[in-house]
Design an enzyme around this catalytic site. Structure first.
Site, short mmCIF file in Angstrom:
data_model
loop_
_atom_site.label_atom_id
_atom_site.label_comp_id
_atom_site.label_asym_id
_atom_site.label_seq_id
_atom_site.Cartn_x
_atom_site.Cartn_y
_atom_site.Cartn_z
N ARG A 10 0.88 -1.18 0.00
CA ARG A 10 0.00 0.00 0.00
C ARG A 10 0.91 1.22 0.00
O ARG A 10 1.65 1.45 0.96
CB ARG A 10 -0.93 0.01 1.22
CG ARG A 10 -1.63 1.35 1.37
CD ARG A 10 -2.74 1.35 2.38
NE ARG A 10 -3.91 0.64 1.87
CZ ARG A 10 -5.13 0.77 2.39
NH1 ARG A 10 -5.34 1.54 3.43
NH2 ARG A 10 -6.14 0.10 1.88
N GLN A 21 -10.12 -4.09 -3.15
CA GLN A 21 -11.42 -3.61 -2.68
C GLN A 21 -12.54 -4.08 -3.61
O GLN A 21 -13.59 -4.54 -3.17
CB GLN A 21 -11.38 -2.07 -2.62
CG GLN A 21 -12.67 -1.45 -2.12
CD GLN A 21 -12.94 -1.79 -0.66
OE1 GLN A 21 -12.09 -1.63 0.18
NE2 GLN A 21 -14.15 -2.27 -0.38
N CYS A 36 -16.56 1.64 0.67
CA CYS A 36 -15.37 0.81 0.97
C CYS A 36 -14.87 1.04 2.39
O CYS A 36 -14.14 0.21 2.92
CB CYS A 36 -14.27 1.09 -0.04
SG CYS A 36 -13.72 2.79 -0.04
N ARG A 83 -13.64 -8.56 2.63
CA ARG A 83 -12.23 -8.32 2.29
C ARG A 83 -11.40 -9.53 2.71
O ARG A 83 -10.51 -9.97 2.01
CB ARG A 83 -11.69 -7.07 3.01
CG ARG A 83 -12.29 -5.73 2.59
CD ARG A 83 -11.88 -5.33 1.20
NE ARG A 83 -10.44 -5.25 1.02
CZ ARG A 83 -9.67 -4.20 1.36
NH1 ARG A 83 -10.22 -3.12 1.89
NH2 ARG A 83 -8.36 -4.22 1.14
N ASP A 126 -17.47 6.71 -1.72
CA ASP A 126 -16.19 6.66 -0.99
C ASP A 126 -15.94 8.07 -0.47
O ASP A 126 -16.62 9.03 -0.87
CB ASP A 126 -15.07 6.20 -1.96
CG ASP A 126 -13.71 6.04 -1.26
OD1 ASP A 126 -13.69 5.98 -0.01
OD2 ASP A 126 -12.69 5.99 -1.96
N HIS A 154 -7.28 0.53 -6.39
CA HIS A 154 -7.50 -0.28 -5.19
C HIS A 154 -8.18 -1.59 -5.61
O HIS A 154 -9.35 -1.84 -5.30
CB HIS A 154 -8.39 0.50 -4.21
CG HIS A 154 -8.39 -0.06 -2.81
ND1 HIS A 154 -7.65 -1.16 -2.43
CD2 HIS A 154 -9.06 0.34 -1.69
CE1 HIS A 154 -7.87 -1.41 -1.15
NE2 HIS A 154 -8.71 -0.51 -0.69
#
Ligand code: CP
Ligand code: NVA
Length: 308
Positions: free
Chosen positions: A108, A138, A267, A295, A227, A135
Site C-alpha cells: 500500500r 477492494q 469501501c 475483504r 467513498d 484499489h
C-alpha cells in the site's frame, strides 16, 4: 484448490478476466463457508506474506494478516518508514531482496508506478493494496458482496457517486472486463483517470457513463456506492473539496432514485455527514459491514490462488 490465475501479480486489476473473477468468487464462497463451519484449511503452511504500508489502514492490514494466519501462513507488517526504502534503497533492490525471504508481497503506497516497478523486479507475487490510482482488492470484495446480496453482477446497474479516485478507477477497470453497467457521478474536475476511462470504453462489454448529475447516475441503480471525498494524501485539498462535492452526498433523496431493492456500499472508512448520511450508511439497505468482512474472504482466495 489446483486452479491458478493467469498472471503472477495483481497490480492493477487488468490481470483479471471474467473467468478469473468467477473462479475467485467461487473460492471466496468456499473459504467463507469453511471458516463459518469451523473447519481449518491451511494451504499456505510455511508461506510468508510481506506487507509494506506507506499509508494508514485498518481493513486491509487486518484482513491480509488474519487471512494469512487462517490459511496456515504468516504475515510480516513492514512500515515503509522503518525499512531502508524509507532511506532511499531502490525499489528494484528491495523487490529482489524481499523475494529471497517471502512468498508474496502486498504493498500500500502512493505511486502506482512504484508497485509496478516492484512487481517487475520481484520473483514472488505482488499484490496492490491501494495506491493513489487504484484499489483492486477492494473491488474483489465488493463484487463478491454484490453476488452474495443480489445473486449476480451480470446486467446490474452500479452507480458510483463522488470522487473519481482510486476506488472509482478500479471499478472502471472491473467494468472493462465484466458485463455490468457502471454509472459514475463526479463533480467537474474530479473525474476518474482519463486513460483508464478511454481504455475501458473501448473494451467494456456493457457500458460506462460519467454524469454530473448524481440523480441521473443513481436512477434505477441496483447498487449505490460511494467513498470518501478526501483520500489519504489529499488532506490539504479538504476545504476546496468539501465545497465542490456538496450535492454529491448519498442521502435519502438520492437513494429514492435507485431501485427499491438497491443496496448501499462504501469501501470505508466513512465520513458520516460528508459523502453519506448516517441514516443511509447505518440504515437497512447498507451492506458496508458485510462488504468489509468480505475483504478477508476474497483476499484469502486471492492469496491461495497466487501463493498456493
Ligand atoms: N477499505 C480499505 O481499504 O480500508 P483500510 O484503509 O482500512 O484498509
Ligand atoms: N479513496 C480512499 C480509499 C480508502 C480505502 C483513500 O485512498 O483514502
Amino acid at each position: 484448490m489446483k486452479a491458478k490465475l493467469p498472471e503472477k501479480h495483481l497490480v492493477s486489476g487488468y490481470e483479471l478476466r471474467r473467468g478469473d473473477y468467477d473462479l475467485l468468487f467461487a473460492e471466496t464462497a468456499r473459504l467463507k463457508k469453511l471458516l463459518r463451519d469451523g473447519k481449518a484449511y491451511k494451504p499456505l503452511r510455511q508461506k510468508t506474506l510481506g506487507m509494506i504500508f506507506d499509508k494508514h489502514s485498518t481493513r486491509t492490514r487486518v484482513s491480509f494478516e488474519v487471512g494469512m494466519y487462517q490459511l496456515g501462513g504468516q504475515a510480516l507488517f513492514l512500515s515503509g518508514r522503518d525499512t531502508q526504502i524509507g532511506r532511499g534503497e531502490t525499489i528494484a533492490d528491495t523487490a529482489r531482496i524481499m523475494s529471497r525471504y517471502v512468498d508474496g508481497v502486498m504493498i500500500r503506497t502512493y505511486s502506482q508506478q512504484s508497485v509496478e516497478e516492484f512487481a517487475r523486479f520481484s520473483t514472488v507475487p505482488v499484490i496492490n493494496a491501494l495506491t493513489d490510482l487504484l484499489h483492486p482488492c477492494q473491488i474483489l470484495s465488493d463484487l463478491f458482496t454484490i453476488t452474495e446480496k443480489l445473486g449476480v453482477y451480470e446486467g446490474l446497474k452500479i452507480a458510483y457517486v463522488g470522487d473519481g479516485n482510486n476506488v472509482a478507477n478500479s471499478w472502471i477497470i472491473a467494468a472493462s472486463h465484466l458485463p455490468f453497467h457502471l454509472d459514475l457521478a463526479c463533480p467537474e474536475g474530479y473525474d476518474p483517470d482519463q486513460t483508464i476511462l478511454a481504455k475501458a470504453r473501448q473494451e467494456a462489454p456493457v457500458g460506462i457513463e460519467i454524469h454530473r448529475d448524481p440523480l441521473k447516475a443513481v436512477r434505477d441503480a441496483d447498487v449505490v456506492y460511494t467513498d470518501v471525498w478526501v483520500s489519504m494524501g489529499q488532506e490539504e485539498e479538504r476545504e476546496v473539496k468539501m465545497k465542490r462535492f456538496r450535492g454529491y452526498q448519498v442521502n435519502r433523496k438520492l437513494i429514492k432514485e435507485a431501485k427499491k431493492t438497491a443496496i448501499v456500499m462504501h469501501c470505508l472508512p466513512a465520513h458520516r455527514g460528508e459523502e453519506i448520511t448516517a441514516e443511509i450508511i447505518d440504515g437497512p439497505r447498507s451492506v458496508v459491514f458485510d462488504q468489509a468482512e468480505n475483504r478477508l474472504h476474497a483476499q484469502k482466495a486471492l492469496l491461495e490462488l497466487l501463493l498456493g
